[in-house]
Design a protein around this motif. Structure first.
Motif, PDB file in Angstrom:
ATOM      1  N   ARG A  97      12.542   3.169   6.347  1.00  0.00           N
ATOM      2  CA  ARG A  97      12.551   1.871   5.659  1.00  0.00           C
ATOM      3  C   ARG A  97      13.595   0.932   6.264  1.00  0.00           C
ATOM      4  O   ARG A  97      14.607   1.384   6.806  1.00  0.00           O
ATOM      5  N   LYS A 136       8.096   8.494   7.111  1.00  0.00           N
ATOM      6  CA  LYS A 136       8.272   7.049   7.015  1.00  0.00           C
ATOM      7  C   LYS A 136       9.757   6.718   7.073  1.00  0.00           C
ATOM      8  O   LYS A 136      10.610   7.583   6.836  1.00  0.00           O
ATOM      9  N   THR A 173       8.523  -0.890   5.088  1.00  0.00           N
ATOM     10  CA  THR A 173       8.463   0.492   5.583  1.00  0.00           C
ATOM     11  C   THR A 173       7.694   0.572   6.898  1.00  0.00           C
ATOM     12  O   THR A 173       6.758  -0.195   7.114  1.00  0.00           O
ATOM     13  N   THR A 216      -2.803   3.305   6.198  1.00  0.00           N
ATOM     14  CA  THR A 216      -2.378   4.587   6.768  1.00  0.00           C
ATOM     15  C   THR A 216      -3.613   5.408   7.166  1.00  0.00           C
ATOM     16  O   THR A 216      -3.650   5.991   8.262  1.00  0.00           O
ATOM     17  N   GLU A 267       5.232  -1.440   1.600  1.00  0.00           N
ATOM     18  CA  GLU A 267       4.905  -0.183   0.904  1.00  0.00           C
ATOM     19  C   GLU A 267       5.021  -0.341  -0.608  1.00  0.00           C
ATOM     20  O   GLU A 267       5.996  -0.917  -1.091  1.00  0.00           O
ATOM     21  N   VAL A 300       5.440   3.469   8.765  1.00  0.00           N
ATOM     22  CA  VAL A 300       4.861   4.804   8.655  1.00  0.00           C
ATOM     23  C   VAL A 300       4.663   5.324  10.077  1.00  0.00           C
ATOM     24  O   VAL A 300       4.157   4.592  10.941  1.00  0.00           O
ATOM     25  N   ASP A 360       5.614   2.060  -3.695  1.00  0.00           N
ATOM     26  CA  ASP A 360       6.086   3.430  -3.886  1.00  0.00           C
ATOM     27  C   ASP A 360       5.765   3.867  -5.317  1.00  0.00           C
ATOM     28  O   ASP A 360       6.544   3.635  -6.234  1.00  0.00           O
ATOM     29  N   GLU A 376       0.844  -1.211   0.000  1.00  0.00           N
ATOM     30  CA  GLU A 376       0.000   0.000   0.000  1.00  0.00           C
ATOM     31  C   GLU A 376       0.870   1.249   0.000  1.00  0.00           C
ATOM     32  O   GLU A 376       2.022   1.194   0.446  1.00  0.00           O
ATOM     33  N   SER A 377       0.278   2.355  -0.399  1.00  0.00           N
ATOM     34  CA  SER A 377       0.982   3.634  -0.278  1.00  0.00           C
ATOM     35  C   SER A 377       1.177   3.961   1.207  1.00  0.00           C
ATOM     36  O   SER A 377       0.255   3.816   2.025  1.00  0.00           O
ATOM     37  N   ALA A 378       2.408   4.403   1.532  1.00  0.00           N
ATOM     38  CA  ALA A 378       2.676   4.807   2.921  1.00  0.00           C
ATOM     39  C   ALA A 378       1.950   6.107   3.252  1.00  0.00           C
ATOM     40  O   ALA A 378       1.590   6.356   4.402  1.00  0.00           O
TER      41      ALA A 378
END
Ligand SMILES: NC(=O)NCCC(=O)O
Length: 384
Positions: free
Chosen positions: A195, A193, A180, A148, A168, A182, A170, A140-142
């Motif tokens: 990593r 975030k 990652t 999130t 994550e 968050v 990206d 998923e998007s951070a």
């Protein structure tokens, strides 16, 4: 190798050692005895209703004349995956969101200010399989992925900083994956975030099939409750990784992990504890629980029979302090929430006694490391 039938080291010690021996063993294994926190009765009731373990401990610091105590309550969450690994992806993620929400609600009752979940908490630890689908679908998007957004709501509702370690995706860099964490402020805003810097290539931890070593260095996040950093799982075997977060000012370093008994259980009680001592900070080691079964068998590249599970994730999450004290671990067998009350003044107090920051020869190490990292380096070995 014990699985779910062996509850914890602590339970065995309590059961089998005479009282005087127990006290001495605890002194060595856990440092000074910590006071148990007087957590609200409703919190224990809710934890029992939701079937997870709840424990709380307080680390004290000496009173100072010029500084007020800097009290912060941290919450460490360890859990099994609630659904089978072949359930639809969205159902697995929702079930985990639901489970974590019920634990965070109890953390809020206990006054937790900063909570951290386990590594890749929204998914099974499927990297052993080396398969891409469906596991990459958990990414998923951070910045604005569903997890999130879910954590932002929790953070805002409960005025709690949330550390959410995810897989994550990206999209700004070709849609690649990262391991990652968050960090969401108690205001509900995404603070940033960080990593995973070190990717394991050991046993079935085939994570390099999915993502590369992190490229964000060692960020430290200034929260309302203190400066925090996240050293994800395998990074705990690298003393310099801990050191860099500490050099950047971290007072609490979380270590969300996924690791199994056959591989690392004897290292587990030592590494995060040693990092807290060596860096004059608090460390919070978190591990998942249980055995996760996969549909297709995989091999470990060691000539042994193919198998369908990773081994036993042994929980045992704990908090360690700069003065070498630590909490007992959560159990090896159950979901759990560990609440620890920290006085961050302890970091400077221990620093002033032991002086590791002052006596560390960073300029010398930096010079020698810079040389050692050059391709034509040859080590200084003095021979007769
Ligand atoms: N998740 C992860 O990095 N595990 C590696 C094994 C270990 O560090 O114990």
């Amino acid at each position: 190798m014990a699985g779910a039938e062996w509850t914890s080291l602590e339970e065995s010690l309590e059961k089998h050692l005479p009282l005087l021996d127990l006290q001495e063993v605890k002194r060595v294994l856990y440092g000074k005895e910590l006071r148990k926190l007087d957590l609200p009765r409703e919190a224990f009731k809710a934890a029992s209703r939701e079937d997870f373990e709840l424990q709380g401990y307080a680390f004290e610091a000496a009173e100072e004349q010029l500084r007020q105590p800097r009290i912060v309550h941290v919450g460490l969450v360890q859990n099994r995956i609630p659904l089978a690994t072949d359930a639809p992806v969205t159902e697995q993620v929702s079930a985990l969101h639901k489970r974590i929400k019920s634990i965070v609600e109890v953390a809020a009752m206990c006054g937790v200010n900063i909570i951290c979940f386990q590594e890749a908490w929204t998914m099974p630890f499927a990297f052993c399989t080396r398969e891409k689908l469906p596991w990459t679908e958990f990414a998923e998007s951070a910045e604005d992925g569903p997890t999130t957004k879910f954590c932002q709501k929790l953070a805002k509702n409960y005025n709690m900083v949330v550390v959410s370690p995810i897989l994550e995706r990206d999209s700004e860099h070709g849609g690649i994956l990262w391991n990652t964490a968050v960090v969401i402020s108690n205001s509900g805003a995404v603070l940033g975030k960080t990593r995973k810097n070190h990717i394991p290539r050991v046993g079935d931890f085939n994570e390099s099939t999915y993502y590369m070593e992190g490229n964000l260095g060692h960020p430290v996040f200034q929260t309302q409750f203190g400066r925090i950093a996240v050293n994800i799982c395998y990074g705990r075997h690298h003393p310099l990784n801990w050191l860099m977060y500490s050099i950047n000012g971290a007072e609490i370093i979380f270590n969300p992990s996924a690791t199994i008994g056959a591989l690392s259980e004897s290292m587990w009680p030592i590494e995060a504890r040693n990092a807290a001592i060596a860096n004059h900070c608090f460390t919070c080691a978190i591990n998942r629980v249980g055995t996760e079964h996969f549909t297709n068998e995989f091999t470990s590249g060691d000539g042994k029979k193919a198998h369908k599970d990773f081994g036993y994730f042994y929980g045992s999450s704990y908090v360690a302090a700069p003065d070498s004290s630590r909490t007992p671990g959560l159990s090896r067998t159950r979901d759990g929430l560990l609440v620890a009350k920290l006085d961050l003044n302890l970091c400077q107090q221990v620093n002033d006694v032991w002086n590791f920051k002052m006596t560390g020869r960073y300029d010398m190490y930096a010079r020698e490391l810079a040389e050692a990292a050059k391709p034509n380096y040859s080590p200084t070995i003095v021979k007769e």
